[in-house]
Design a protein around this motif. Structure first.
Motif, PDB file in Angstrom:
ATOM      1  N   LYS A 116      15.827   4.042   3.627  1.00  0.00           N
ATOM      2  CA  LYS A 116      14.900   4.845   2.690  1.00  0.00           C
ATOM      3  C   LYS A 116      13.847   5.227   3.354  1.00  0.00           C
ATOM      4  CE  LYS A 116      17.838   4.746  -1.152  1.00  0.00           C
ATOM      5  NZ  LYS A 116      18.441   5.804  -1.660  1.00  0.00           N
ATOM      6  N   ILE A 117      13.163   6.379   3.193  1.00  0.00           N
ATOM      7  CA  ILE A 117      11.682   6.739   3.726  1.00  0.00           C
ATOM      8  C   ILE A 117      10.884   6.830   2.351  1.00  0.00           C
ATOM      9  CG2 ILE A 117      10.496   8.544   4.875  1.00  0.00           C
ATOM     10  CD1 ILE A 117      12.953   9.208   6.459  1.00  0.00           C
ATOM     11  N   VAL A 118      10.060   5.969   2.458  1.00  0.00           N
ATOM     12  CA  VAL A 118       8.779   6.258   1.346  1.00  0.00           C
ATOM     13  C   VAL A 118       7.651   7.292   1.894  1.00  0.00           C
ATOM     14  CG1 VAL A 118       7.235   4.913  -0.128  1.00  0.00           C
ATOM     15  CG2 VAL A 118       9.406   4.010   0.319  1.00  0.00           C
ATOM     16  N   ILE A 119       7.224   8.119   1.297  1.00  0.00           N
ATOM     17  CA  ILE A 119       6.171   8.938   1.880  1.00  0.00           C
ATOM     18  C   ILE A 119       4.950   8.659   0.853  1.00  0.00           C
ATOM     19  CG2 ILE A 119       5.525  11.279   2.502  1.00  0.00           C
ATOM     20  CD1 ILE A 119       8.645  12.160   2.203  1.00  0.00           C
ATOM     21  N   THR A 124      -6.165   5.040   2.456  1.00  0.00           N
ATOM     22  CA  THR A 124      -5.098   4.098   2.978  1.00  0.00           C
ATOM     23  C   THR A 124      -5.175   2.891   2.003  1.00  0.00           C
ATOM     24  OG1 THR A 124      -5.823   4.773   5.215  1.00  0.00           O
ATOM     25  CG2 THR A 124      -4.653   2.674   4.892  1.00  0.00           C
ATOM     26  N   TYR A 125      -6.242   2.587   1.257  1.00  0.00           N
ATOM     27  CA  TYR A 125      -6.084   1.474   0.396  1.00  0.00           C
ATOM     28  C   TYR A 125      -5.189   1.646  -0.743  1.00  0.00           C
ATOM     29  CZ  TYR A 125      -7.368  -1.748  -3.270  1.00  0.00           C
ATOM     30  OH  TYR A 125      -7.348  -2.814  -4.251  1.00  0.00           O
ATOM     31  N   GLN A 126      -5.262   2.959  -1.248  1.00  0.00           N
ATOM     32  CA  GLN A 126      -4.055   3.380  -2.436  1.00  0.00           C
ATOM     33  C   GLN A 126      -2.777   3.492  -1.757  1.00  0.00           C
ATOM     34  OE1 GLN A 126      -5.937   6.621  -4.378  1.00  0.00           O
ATOM     35  NE2 GLN A 126      -7.439   5.412  -5.301  1.00  0.00           N
ATOM     36  N   ASN A 127      -2.517   3.836  -0.389  1.00  0.00           N
ATOM     37  CA  ASN A 127      -1.497   4.015  -0.033  1.00  0.00           C
ATOM     38  C   ASN A 127      -0.467   2.684   0.050  1.00  0.00           C
ATOM     39  OD1 ASN A 127      -2.463   6.057   2.818  1.00  0.00           O
ATOM     40  ND2 ASN A 127      -1.348   6.683   0.942  1.00  0.00           N
ATOM     41  N   ALA A 128      -1.316   1.631   0.254  1.00  0.00           N
ATOM     42  CA  ALA A 128      -0.841   0.348   0.205  1.00  0.00           C
ATOM     43  C   ALA A 128      -0.525  -0.298  -1.296  1.00  0.00           C
ATOM     44  CB  ALA A 128      -1.667  -0.503   0.972  1.00  0.00           C
ATOM     45  N   LYS A 129      -1.477   0.083  -2.240  1.00  0.00           N
ATOM     46  CA  LYS A 129      -1.509  -0.377  -3.313  1.00  0.00           C
ATOM     47  C   LYS A 129      -0.353   0.093  -4.056  1.00  0.00           C
ATOM     48  CE  LYS A 129      -4.464  -0.561  -7.624  1.00  0.00           C
ATOM     49  NZ  LYS A 129      -5.674  -0.460  -8.189  1.00  0.00           N
ATOM     50  N   PHE A 130      -0.281   1.698  -4.030  1.00  0.00           N
ATOM     51  CA  PHE A 130       0.681   2.334  -4.793  1.00  0.00           C
ATOM     52  C   PHE A 130       2.221   2.169  -4.178  1.00  0.00           C
ATOM     53  CE2 PHE A 130      -3.013   5.300  -6.353  1.00  0.00           C
ATOM     54  CZ  PHE A 130      -3.504   4.265  -7.352  1.00  0.00           C
ATOM     55  N   SER A 144       3.579  -0.265  -2.651  1.00  0.00           N
ATOM     56  CA  SER A 144       3.874  -1.745  -2.618  1.00  0.00           C
ATOM     57  C   SER A 144       5.118  -2.152  -3.499  1.00  0.00           C
ATOM     58  CB  SER A 144       2.705  -2.738  -2.639  1.00  0.00           C
ATOM     59  OG  SER A 144       1.998  -2.709  -3.483  1.00  0.00           O
ATOM     60  N   PRO A 145       4.513  -1.724  -4.999  1.00  0.00           N
ATOM     61  CA  PRO A 145       5.811  -2.047  -5.994  1.00  0.00           C
ATOM     62  C   PRO A 145       6.999  -1.101  -5.640  1.00  0.00           C
ATOM     63  CG  PRO A 145       3.741  -0.661  -6.761  1.00  0.00           C
ATOM     64  CD  PRO A 145       3.463  -1.086  -5.423  1.00  0.00           C
ATOM     65  N   ILE A 146       6.741  -0.124  -5.126  1.00  0.00           N
ATOM     66  CA  ILE A 146       7.980   0.891  -4.861  1.00  0.00           C
ATOM     67  C   ILE A 146       9.014   0.077  -4.018  1.00  0.00           C
ATOM     68  CG2 ILE A 146       8.945   2.990  -3.866  1.00  0.00           C
ATOM     69  CD1 ILE A 146       6.214   4.272  -5.012  1.00  0.00           C
ATOM     70  N   ILE A 147       8.443  -0.302  -2.681  1.00  0.00           N
ATOM     71  CA  ILE A 147       8.900  -1.140  -1.750  1.00  0.00           C
ATOM     72  C   ILE A 147       9.562  -2.224  -2.172  1.00  0.00           C
ATOM     73  CG2 ILE A 147       8.568  -2.005   0.431  1.00  0.00           C
ATOM     74  CD1 ILE A 147       6.233  -0.130   1.139  1.00  0.00           C
ATOM     75  N   LYS A 148       8.673  -3.292  -2.839  1.00  0.00           N
ATOM     76  CA  LYS A 148       9.147  -4.317  -3.371  1.00  0.00           C
ATOM     77  C   LYS A 148      10.489  -4.245  -4.428  1.00  0.00           C
ATOM     78  CE  LYS A 148       4.939  -6.820  -3.046  1.00  0.00           C
ATOM     79  NZ  LYS A 148       3.900  -7.374  -3.709  1.00  0.00           N
ATOM     80  N   LYS A 149      10.739  -3.221  -5.252  1.00  0.00           N
ATOM     81  CA  LYS A 149      11.761  -2.891  -5.972  1.00  0.00           C
ATOM     82  C   LYS A 149      13.003  -2.666  -5.209  1.00  0.00           C
ATOM     83  CE  LYS A 149      12.761  -0.040  -9.956  1.00  0.00           C
ATOM     84  NZ  LYS A 149      12.403   0.805 -11.042  1.00  0.00           N
ATOM     85  N   PHE A 189      -1.618  -3.481   3.784  1.00  0.00           N
ATOM     86  CA  PHE A 189      -0.304  -3.498   3.210  1.00  0.00           C
ATOM     87  C   PHE A 189      -0.066  -5.033   3.082  1.00  0.00           C
ATOM     88  CE2 PHE A 189       0.565   1.015   3.842  1.00  0.00           C
ATOM     89  CZ  PHE A 189       1.473   1.168   2.962  1.00  0.00           C
ATOM     90  N   GLN A 190      -0.724  -5.962   4.034  1.00  0.00           N
ATOM     91  CA  GLN A 190      -0.545  -7.365   4.027  1.00  0.00           C
ATOM     92  C   GLN A 190      -1.213  -8.031   2.518  1.00  0.00           C
ATOM     93  OE1 GLN A 190      -1.962  -8.590   7.542  1.00  0.00           O
ATOM     94  NE2 GLN A 190      -0.009  -8.591   8.773  1.00  0.00           N
ATOM     95  N   ILE A 191      -2.366  -7.249   2.194  1.00  0.00           N
ATOM     96  CA  ILE A 191      -2.807  -7.736   0.874  1.00  0.00           C
ATOM     97  C   ILE A 191      -2.111  -7.846  -0.019  1.00  0.00           C
ATOM     98  CG2 ILE A 191      -4.548  -7.016  -0.684  1.00  0.00           C
ATOM     99  CD1 ILE A 191      -6.306  -5.730   1.780  1.00  0.00           C
ATOM    100  N   PHE A 192      -0.895  -6.653  -0.331  1.00  0.00           N
ATOM    101  CA  PHE A 192      -0.163  -6.631  -1.488  1.00  0.00           C
ATOM    102  C   PHE A 192       1.123  -7.166  -1.190  1.00  0.00           C
ATOM    103  CE2 PHE A 192      -3.223  -3.268  -1.732  1.00  0.00           C
ATOM    104  CZ  PHE A 192      -3.851  -3.332  -3.081  1.00  0.00           C
ATOM    105  N   GLY A 193       1.223  -8.291  -0.411  1.00  0.00           N
ATOM    106  CA  GLY A 193       2.455  -9.056  -0.136  1.00  0.00           C
ATOM    107  C   GLY A 193       3.533  -8.437   0.919  1.00  0.00           C
ATOM    108  N   LEU A 194       3.241  -7.601   1.532  1.00  0.00           N
ATOM    109  CA  LEU A 194       4.175  -6.895   2.642  1.00  0.00           C
ATOM    110  C   LEU A 194       3.832  -7.274   4.123  1.00  0.00           C
ATOM    111  CD1 LEU A 194       4.636  -3.370   0.960  1.00  0.00           C
ATOM    112  CD2 LEU A 194       6.074  -5.511   0.793  1.00  0.00           C
TER     113      LEU A 194
END
Length: 260
Positions: free
Chosen positions: A131-134, A171-177, A179-184, A206-211
Motif C-alpha cells: 500500500k502507498i499512503v500519501i 510534518t508533525y501532522q503528517n506523522a500524527k494523522f 500513524s493510525p492509518i498505518i497501524k490499522k 513518526f517515531q513519536i507516534f510509535g512507528l
C-alpha cells in the motif's frame, strides 16, 4: 507551555531568513546611532552581518549542514527486504504551486513520486501486496494527496493500493494523522519517502507516534564551496538551517514530553 515554546521557535525561525538578519542589523545600528553609541560598534555589526551572509553564500555552512542532515540516508534507496509482509510506503507531500490558476505539485514532489513508485514496483514484481499512503493537504484548493494520487494512477498504481491522508498541513501532522492509518494496516515494514534534508526530522516525528519507518530519501541538496558568494548557496543553506531549527524543536519537545 507548548504555546510559548511554539512562539519561541517561530521567532527562532526568523533568524534563518536573510532579509530578517539584514533588517535586524539596520534596526540595531539605527538604535545605536540614535543613542550616540560609537560609530565603530555600528560598523562592526554591519560588517558581521555581511560576513555571515558571505559565509553562507560561499557554501561552507551549507556543506556542513548538508552532511549533518543527509549523510545517514545516502545509501537507503534499495529495498533490503522484498519478502516483507504487507509493506506500507508513506510519501510526504512536497508542496503545491499555482501556475496560471492551475495547481501543480512542487518540483521536489516528483522525486518522491518516483522513489515511492520504484519501491512499489519492486514489491509488486515479487508478488508482495503493498500500500502507498500519501500524506499532505497543502494550502491549495486541491490537496497534495490528490495530486500525488493522480500521478500514481497514471504510472499504473492500482487505486486499491493508494490511501490518501489529506488533512495534514505540516510534518508533525503528517506523522500524527498517518500513524493510525498505518497501524490499522498492520504492516511488517513501513518505508518513509521524503527529501534527504527533510528525513531526519520526519523519522523523529513518526517515531513519536510509535512507528519505526525505514528511510528512503528521494532527493538531496548540497552547496558548492565557491570563492564568491552566490544565491544558490544562500538559498539552500537557509532552507537547511530551517530544518535544523525544526530538529531542535522536536528534540526539545521530546525531552519535555509535549510532542504528542
Amino acid at each position: 507551555m507548548k504555546f510559548l515554546l511554539d512562539l519561541l521557535f517561530r521567532v527562532l525561525q526568523l533568524f534563518t531568513e536573510p532579509y530578517f538578519l539584514l533588517f535586524l542589523a539596520v534596526v540595531i545600528m539605527g538604535l545605536l546611532k540614535r543613542k550616540n553609541k560609537r560609530k565603530n560598534l555600528r560598523i562592526g555589526i554591519g560588517i558581521s552581518v555581511v560576513l555571515i551572509i558571505i559565509f553562507i553564500g560561499n557554501g561552507f555552512l551549507g556543506k556542513l549542514i548538508s552532511g549533518y542532515l543527509q549523510n545517514s540516508y545516502t545509501h537507503t534507496s534499495e529495498v533490503k527486504n522484498t519478502a516483507a509482509q504487507n509493506p506500507v510506503i508513506v510519501v510526504l507531500g512536497g508542496g503545491v504551486v499555482d501556475v496560471n490558476n492551475t495547481e501543480k505539485l512542487h518540483t521536489m514532489s516528483y522525486s518522491r513520486i518516483v522513489t515511492a513508485y520504484q519501491l512499489y514496483h519492486e514489491f509488486r514484481k515479487n508478488n508482495t501486496p503493498c500500500k502507498i499512503v500519501i500524506s499532505g493537504k497543502g494550502r491549495g484548493h486541491t490537496s497534495e494527496a490528490e495530486l500525488f494520487n493522480e500521478n500514481f494512477k497514471k504510472m499504473g498504481v492500482s487505486d486499491a493500493d493508494i490511501i490518501k491522508e489529506d488533512k495534514s498541513m505540516n510534518t508533525y501532522q503528517n506523522a500524527k494523522f498517518s500513524s493510525p492509518i498505518i497501524k490499522k494496516l498492520a504492516p511488517a515494514s513501513v518505508y518513509l519517502v521524503t527529501s534527504g534534508f527533510h528525513m531526519k526530522r520526519s523519522v523523529s516525528l513518526f517515531q513519536i507516534f510509535g512507528l519505526k519507518p525505514i528511510p528512503q530519501a528521494s532527493d538531496f541538496i548540497d552547496t558548492e564551496i565557491t570563492i564568491f558568494p552566490n544565491s544558490y548557496n544562500a538559498a539552500f543553506t537557509f532552507v537547511m538551517l530551517k530544518e535544523v531549527v525544526g530538529i531542535w524543536q522536536v528534540q526539545l519537545y521530546n525531552s519535555l514530553g509535549v510532542n504528542k
